[in-house]
Scaffold this motif. Structure first.
Motif, PDB file in Angstrom:
ATOM      1  N   ASP A 151      13.307  98.446  29.716  1.00 49.25           N
ATOM      2  CA  ASP A 151      13.327  99.214  28.467  1.00 49.25           C
ATOM      3  C   ASP A 151      12.044  98.976  27.680  1.00 49.25           C
ATOM      4  O   ASP A 151      11.425  99.914  27.162  1.00 49.25           O
ATOM      5  N   SER A 164      23.070 104.557  26.667  1.00 54.83           N
ATOM      6  CA  SER A 164      21.767 104.367  26.026  1.00 54.83           C
ATOM      7  C   SER A 164      20.652 104.462  27.059  1.00 54.83           C
ATOM      8  O   SER A 164      19.597 105.039  26.802  1.00 54.83           O
ATOM      9  N   GLU A 205      19.531 108.000  28.036  1.00 54.36           N
ATOM     10  CA  GLU A 205      18.740 108.731  27.040  1.00 54.36           C
ATOM     11  C   GLU A 205      17.249 108.706  27.384  1.00 54.36           C
ATOM     12  O   GLU A 205      16.510 109.610  26.994  1.00 54.36           O
ATOM     13  N   HIS A 246      17.964 108.295  19.845  1.00 55.10           N
ATOM     14  CA  HIS A 246      17.991 107.082  20.679  1.00 55.10           C
ATOM     15  C   HIS A 246      17.794 105.831  19.821  1.00 55.10           C
ATOM     16  O   HIS A 246      18.542 104.855  19.946  1.00 55.10           O
ATOM     17  N   HIS A 278      20.850 105.134  17.835  1.00 54.19           N
ATOM     18  CA  HIS A 278      21.901 104.510  18.652  1.00 54.19           C
ATOM     19  C   HIS A 278      21.630 103.023  18.820  1.00 54.19           C
ATOM     20  O   HIS A 278      22.551 102.202  18.748  1.00 54.19           O
ATOM     21  N   VAL A 279      20.357 102.680  19.053  1.00 49.91           N
ATOM     22  CA  VAL A 279      19.992 101.264  19.203  1.00 49.91           C
ATOM     23  C   VAL A 279      20.343 100.498  17.933  1.00 49.91           C
ATOM     24  O   VAL A 279      20.923  99.416  17.987  1.00 49.91           O
ATOM     25  N   LEU A 318      23.975  99.830  17.655  1.00 53.20           N
ATOM     26  CA  LEU A 318      24.413  98.731  18.507  1.00 53.20           C
ATOM     27  C   LEU A 318      24.226  97.401  17.789  1.00 53.20           C
ATOM     28  O   LEU A 318      25.080  96.517  17.864  1.00 53.20           O
TER      29      LEU A 318
END
Length: 223
Positions: A140, A184, A187, A210, A213-214, A217
């Motif tokens: 990532d 995730s 994405e 994205h 969303h991170v 989390l």
């Protein structure tokens, strides 16, 4: 002369060990194995890693310079606690930098440059599916920084790299168990598809989503 040569090899080996330990410590911080607020001693961590205390102390000092841990006199290092406010600010900075940069890269990069990132995007998905959390985090990081590097601004890449270190994820294991990592991960492929199609606006929207969303989390697992 031989002595000097041998010594330089030794220094290189020591530096490499320090870097390897620092990498392992970052992974443990990100996955939540090393917990915020707790103090860890270099000898105890060294025993866990099966190395001497010296490279662990050196690696911990590297992490202290990044703000990930703080030295505690005669005890070791305390893992820095990151507040919700800190996380919000890191997330905002990343969005301010990464969203428009993705749009700019979509307009300027060649299809070949973008497709060159696809193996890394697929690696992220594969690691998420295999529950390989350290591999996931590494892939990532490589994807996001390589994508930003296509913009040609080295300082921008360095800045986002630092933000990523400071805004680490806690409780990644729990997220993995709930199946949230795979969504995730996918994405990244969606983003790449939009960029190769030349749709800068949609790519920016995808990146914003994205990063949102991170941040979600972090919120899920921090409190």
């Amino acid at each position: 002369m031989g002595g000097h040569l041998k010594q330089s090899h030794l220094i290189t080996a020591q530096e490499r060990l320090r870097d390897q330990v620092a990498h392992a410590l970052r992974a443990a911080l990100i996955s939540g194995e090393l917990q915020p607020g707790r103090v860890y001693s270099a000898p105890a961590l060294a025993a866990d890693f099966g190395v001497s205390a010296t490279p662990v102390r050196e690696a911990m000092l590297d992490l202290a310079r990044e703000g990930l841990v703080e030295p505690v006199r005669n005890k070791g290092f305390r893992v820095t606690e990151v507040s919700e406010r800190d996380l919000d600010q890191y997330a905002e900075l990343r969005a301010l930098i990464e969203v428009p940069t993705v749009g700019a890269v979509t307009r300027s990069a060649t299809r070949e440059q973008l497709e060159g990132l696809r193996p890394v995007a697929e690696e992220i998905v594969a690691c998420a599916g295999a529950h390989d959390l350290i591999g996931y985090l590494d892939a990532d990081r490589r994807f996001h920084l390589a994508l930003l590097a296509l913009h040609g601004n080295d300082r921008l890449v360095e800045t986002v790299g630092e933000l990523r270190k400071r805004s680490r994820l806690y409780g990644l294991t729990a997220l993995d168990e709930r199946g949230l990592l795979v969504a995730s991960a996918r994405e990244h492929l969606e983003l790449l598809d939009l960029m190769t199609a030349g749709d800068a606006a949609a790519a920016e929207a995808c990146m914003a989503r994205h990063l949102g969303h991170v941040r979600d989390l972090w919120a899920d697992e921090d409190h």
